[in-house]
Scaffold this active site. Structure first.
Site, PDB file in Angstrom:
ATOM      1  N   CYS A 143      45.209  37.592 -37.304  1.00  0.00           N
ATOM      2  CA  CYS A 143      44.385  38.269 -36.301  1.00  0.00           C
ATOM      3  C   CYS A 143      45.170  38.384 -34.987  1.00  0.00           C
ATOM      4  O   CYS A 143      45.813  37.428 -34.550  1.00  0.00           O
ATOM      5  CB  CYS A 143      43.093  37.488 -36.082  1.00  0.00           C
ATOM      6  SG  CYS A 143      41.993  38.318 -34.911  1.00  0.00           S
ATOM      7  N   CYS A 149      42.081  33.578 -29.615  1.00  0.00           N
ATOM      8  CA  CYS A 149      41.021  32.552 -29.506  1.00  0.00           C
ATOM      9  C   CYS A 149      41.617  31.175 -29.857  1.00  0.00           C
ATOM     10  O   CYS A 149      42.057  30.957 -30.988  1.00  0.00           O
ATOM     11  CB  CYS A 149      39.859  32.897 -30.437  1.00  0.00           C
ATOM     12  SG  CYS A 149      39.406  34.640 -30.401  1.00  0.00           S
ATOM     13  N   CYS A 201      40.853  29.126 -33.082  1.00  0.00           N
ATOM     14  CA  CYS A 201      40.771  29.793 -34.381  1.00  0.00           C
ATOM     15  C   CYS A 201      42.022  29.679 -35.251  1.00  0.00           C
ATOM     16  O   CYS A 201      43.127  30.056 -34.842  1.00  0.00           O
ATOM     17  CB  CYS A 201      40.427  31.266 -34.172  1.00  0.00           C
ATOM     18  SG  CYS A 201      40.116  32.093 -35.748  1.00  0.00           S
ATOM     19  N   CYS A 219      27.083  36.430 -45.554  1.00  0.00           N
ATOM     20  CA  CYS A 219      27.743  36.816 -44.306  1.00  0.00           C
ATOM     21  C   CYS A 219      29.239  37.034 -44.541  1.00  0.00           C
ATOM     22  O   CYS A 219      29.943  36.116 -44.969  1.00  0.00           O
ATOM     23  CB  CYS A 219      27.513  35.714 -43.270  1.00  0.00           C
ATOM     24  SG  CYS A 219      28.283  36.093 -41.697  1.00  0.00           S
TER      25      CYS A 219
HETATM   26  N1  SAM Z   1      37.069  38.071 -35.828  1.00  0.00           N
HETATM   27  C1  SAM Z   1      35.704  38.205 -35.576  1.00  0.00           C
HETATM   28  C2  SAM Z   1      35.308  37.738 -34.206  1.00  0.00           C
HETATM   29  O1  SAM Z   1      35.939  36.833 -33.672  1.00  0.00           O
HETATM   30  O2  SAM Z   1      34.360  38.276 -33.655  1.00  0.00           O
HETATM   31  C3  SAM Z   1      34.810  37.525 -36.610  1.00  0.00           C
HETATM   32  C4  SAM Z   1      35.225  36.215 -37.216  1.00  0.00           C
HETATM   33  S1  SAM Z   1      35.305  34.818 -36.124  1.00  0.00           S
HETATM   34  C5  SAM Z   1      36.132  33.633 -37.111  1.00  0.00           C
HETATM   35  C6  SAM Z   1      33.620  34.291 -35.987  1.00  0.00           C
HETATM   36  C7  SAM Z   1      33.318  33.088 -35.139  1.00  0.00           C
HETATM   37  O3  SAM Z   1      33.700  31.905 -35.821  1.00  0.00           O
HETATM   38  C8  SAM Z   1      33.989  32.953 -33.802  1.00  0.00           C
HETATM   39  O4  SAM Z   1      33.403  33.728 -32.803  1.00  0.00           O
HETATM   40  C9  SAM Z   1      33.806  31.486 -33.500  1.00  0.00           C
HETATM   41  O5  SAM Z   1      32.627  31.280 -32.768  1.00  0.00           O
HETATM   42  C10 SAM Z   1      33.710  30.841 -34.884  1.00  0.00           C
HETATM   43  N2  SAM Z   1      34.866  29.967 -35.147  1.00  0.00           N
HETATM   44  C11 SAM Z   1      36.124  30.360 -35.421  1.00  0.00           C
HETATM   45  N3  SAM Z   1      36.933  29.299 -35.561  1.00  0.00           N
HETATM   46  C12 SAM Z   1      36.176  28.195 -35.348  1.00  0.00           C
HETATM   47  C13 SAM Z   1      36.448  26.801 -35.340  1.00  0.00           C
HETATM   48  N4  SAM Z   1      37.673  26.314 -35.544  1.00  0.00           N
HETATM   49  N5  SAM Z   1      35.429  25.958 -35.109  1.00  0.00           N
HETATM   50  C14 SAM Z   1      34.183  26.436 -34.888  1.00  0.00           C
HETATM   51  N6  SAM Z   1      33.876  27.743 -34.871  1.00  0.00           N
HETATM   52  C15 SAM Z   1      34.853  28.616 -35.093  1.00  0.00           C
HETATM   53  C1  DTB Z   2      29.620  31.371 -36.730  1.00  0.00           C
HETATM   54  O1  DTB Z   2      29.098  31.215 -35.613  1.00  0.00           O
HETATM   55  N1  DTB Z   2      30.222  30.436 -37.436  1.00  0.00           N
HETATM   56  C2  DTB Z   2      30.761  30.953 -38.657  1.00  0.00           C
HETATM   57  C3  DTB Z   2      30.243  32.403 -38.654  1.00  0.00           C
HETATM   58  N2  DTB Z   2      29.633  32.521 -37.372  1.00  0.00           N
HETATM   59  C4  DTB Z   2      31.137  33.514 -38.935  1.00  0.00           C
HETATM   60  C5  DTB Z   2      32.245  30.837 -38.715  1.00  0.00           C
HETATM   61  C6  DTB Z   2      32.738  29.435 -38.549  1.00  0.00           C
HETATM   62  C7  DTB Z   2      34.209  29.467 -38.768  1.00  0.00           C
HETATM   63  C8  DTB Z   2      34.815  28.102 -38.768  1.00  0.00           C
HETATM   64  C9  DTB Z   2      36.277  28.151 -38.944  1.00  0.00           C
HETATM   65  C10 DTB Z   2      36.730  28.714 -40.258  1.00  0.00           C
HETATM   66  O2  DTB Z   2      36.211  28.317 -41.320  1.00  0.00           O
HETATM   67  O3  DTB Z   2      37.660  29.526 -40.254  1.00  0.00           O
HETATM   68 FE1  SF4 Z   3      40.494  36.674 -34.545  1.00  0.00          FE
HETATM   69 FE2  SF4 Z   3      39.648  34.223 -34.939  1.00  0.00          FE
HETATM   70 FE3  SF4 Z   3      39.334  35.338 -32.555  1.00  0.00          FE
HETATM   71 FE4  SF4 Z   3      37.879  36.233 -34.658  1.00  0.00          FE
HETATM   72  S1  SF4 Z   3      37.783  34.217 -33.706  1.00  0.00           S
HETATM   73  S2  SF4 Z   3      38.954  37.456 -33.137  1.00  0.00           S
HETATM   74  S3  SF4 Z   3      39.353  35.913 -36.310  1.00  0.00           S
HETATM   75  S4  SF4 Z   3      41.300  34.864 -33.548  1.00  0.00           S
END
Ligand code: SAM
Ligand code: DTB
Ligand code: SF4
Length: 382
Positions: free
Chosen positions: A78, A82, A85, A122
């Site tokens: 990506c 963030c 992430c 989802c």
């Molecule tokens: N890329 C898209 C976005 O960011 O809008 C969708 C997928 S993203 C992984 C969805 C959400 O997962 C993020 O906004 C964040 O709140 C949550 N998330 C991602 N990594 C995480 C982590 N390590 N721990 C907890 N929540 C996480």
């Molecule tokens: C949300 O608030 N939590 C979910 C869903 N929306 C998409 C994602 C959590 C992702 C946790 C890190 C991972 O598994 O990559």
């Molecule tokens: Fe990309 Fe992860 Fe940020 Fe979603 S949360 S935009 S997958 S870096």
């Protein structure tokens, strides 16, 4: 049963009913102040949970939890930064990137999710935003998953007004887009898109007539005031998000937040309770981070008003408790899950039987999708 026992049981059940009647059902508010929200964080824990329970019982069956299953339809690489992430291309987390999944695989996983009792599927993509060329495929995916009798949800990054309309037309029920944290702390976590970008996407989703799923992450080193700021932003939106995921940061090696101190579970439970009080009619999801929570912490989250979780041993890329563990926990707590129209109770009974058998053989603890991690529940770090 003695008369006293009978009376006390009767009184307890009356009390539970009365608790939902005593204070009037408060109006849904969109004018919360930071001071009010911060004051919730200072309340005695028991008082806060009691208030959250009252609000919860006014709007929901307190013993019913909605379950969703997640699937990453496009993993890793990506362009966004963030800091939490594992899927950002900027951090070396050892994650293998994957192309957009084939339709058959998505459908197969959706069928499996339904079989285990999930009512919502989802689909998440590691994108800044979906490309126009992917839209026909995404809308077909929505239609096919929906035709299985599941509610549909997607999280694909920022959406334009037209993309939101196209997804709605295809039958998308929910769109997940998190605010993640307070506006003040946001810049410490993400620099490649603004808070306003997120608010704009939420507006496009609302205007298209879809249900909004929006929440955030706690445990990223934010202050109590930042947690209050996140909840205030969510609750002061023109409409409360129908679904509010509260994620506990999953610390993934290689991300900039991987060495942070663990958050006190009581602070997490408080955040759930305050979300429940501020957004009384929304589903509050005890979202990422359950793998590192004890059963007792999760039970307190349900008591604080959480009424949704993710089922399945994987979230998007990190692990989640195995469904067998969740079925056992629900059994212990007397919690029922929402059911799909044609959900098979036999499948549920089978899961429970398997879980009980596995309990008898602790050496063969639950299957864990992320190899390398001990399969049993990790100790909660308080
Ligand atoms: N890329 C898209 C976005 O960011 O809008 C969708 C997928 S993203 C992984 C969805 C959400 O997962 C993020 O906004 C964040 O709140 C949550 N998330 C991602 N990594 C995480 C982590 N390590 N721990 C907890 N929540 C996480
Ligand atoms: C949300 O608030 N939590 C979910 C869903 N929306 C998409 C994602 C959590 C992702 C946790 C890190 C991972 O598994 O990559
Ligand atoms: Fe990309 Fe992860 Fe940020 Fe979603 S949360 S935009 S997958 S870096």
């Amino acid at each position: 049963m003695s008369a006293t026992q009978h009376n006390s049981a009767h009184t307890v059940s009356d009390l539970a009913q009365d608790a939902s009647k005593v204070p009037q059902r408060a109006a849904i508010r969109h004018d919360w102040t930071r001071e009010e929200v911060e004051a919730f964080y200072d309340m005695p824990f028991n008082d806060l949970l009691f208030q959250a329970q009252i609000v919860h019982r006014q709007h929901f069956d307190p013993n019913e939890v909605q379950v969703s299953t997640l699937l990453s339809i496009k993993t890793g690489a990506c362009p966004e930064d963030c800091k939490y992430c594992p899927q950002s291309a900027r951090y070396d987390t050892g994650l293998e990137k994957e192309r957009l999944l084939e339709m058959e695989k998505v459908i197969q996983r959706a069928k499996e999710a339904k079989q285990t009792g999930s009512t919502r599927f989802c689909m998440g993509a590691a994108w800044r935003n979906p490309k126009e060329r992917d839209m026909p495929y995404l809308t077909q995916m929505v239609a096919e998953v929906k035709s299985l009798g599941l509610e549909t949800c997607m999280t694909l990054g920022m959406l334009t007004r037209d993309q939101a309309l196209a997804l709605k037309q295809a039958g998308l029920d929910y769109y997940n887009h998190n605010l993640d944290t307070s506006p003040e702390f946001y810049g410490d976590i993400i620099t490649t898109r603004t808070y306003q970008d997120r608010l704009d996407t939420l507006q496009h989703v609302r205007d298209a007539g879809m249900n909004v799923c929006s929440g955030g992450i706690v445990g990223m080193g934010e202050s109590v005031s930042d947690r209050a700021g996140l909840l205030m932003q969510l609750a002061n939106l023109p409409e409360h998000p129908q679904s509010v995921p509260i994620n506990m940061l999953v610390k993934v090696d290689g991300t900039p937040l991987d060495k942070l101190e663990d958050m006190d579970p009581f602070e997490f439970i408080r955040t759930i309770a305050i979300a429940r009080i501020m957004m009384p009619a929304s589903h509050v999801r005890l979202s990422a981070g359950r793998e590192n929570m004890s059963e007792q912490t999760q039970a307190l989250c349900f008591m604080a008003g959480a009424n949704s979780i993710f089922y399945g041993c994987k979230l998007l890329t990190t692990s989640n408790p195995d469904t067998h563990e969740d079925v056992l926990l629900f059994k212990k707590l007397g919690i029922n899950t929402e059911r799909t129209r044609d959900y098979s109770d036999e499948a549920h009974e089978l899961l429970l039987e398997e879980a009980l058998e596995q309990q008898q053989a602790p050496d063969e603890l639950f299957y864990d999708a992320t190899a390398g991690k001990t399969a049993g529940k990790q100790a909660e770090t308080a």
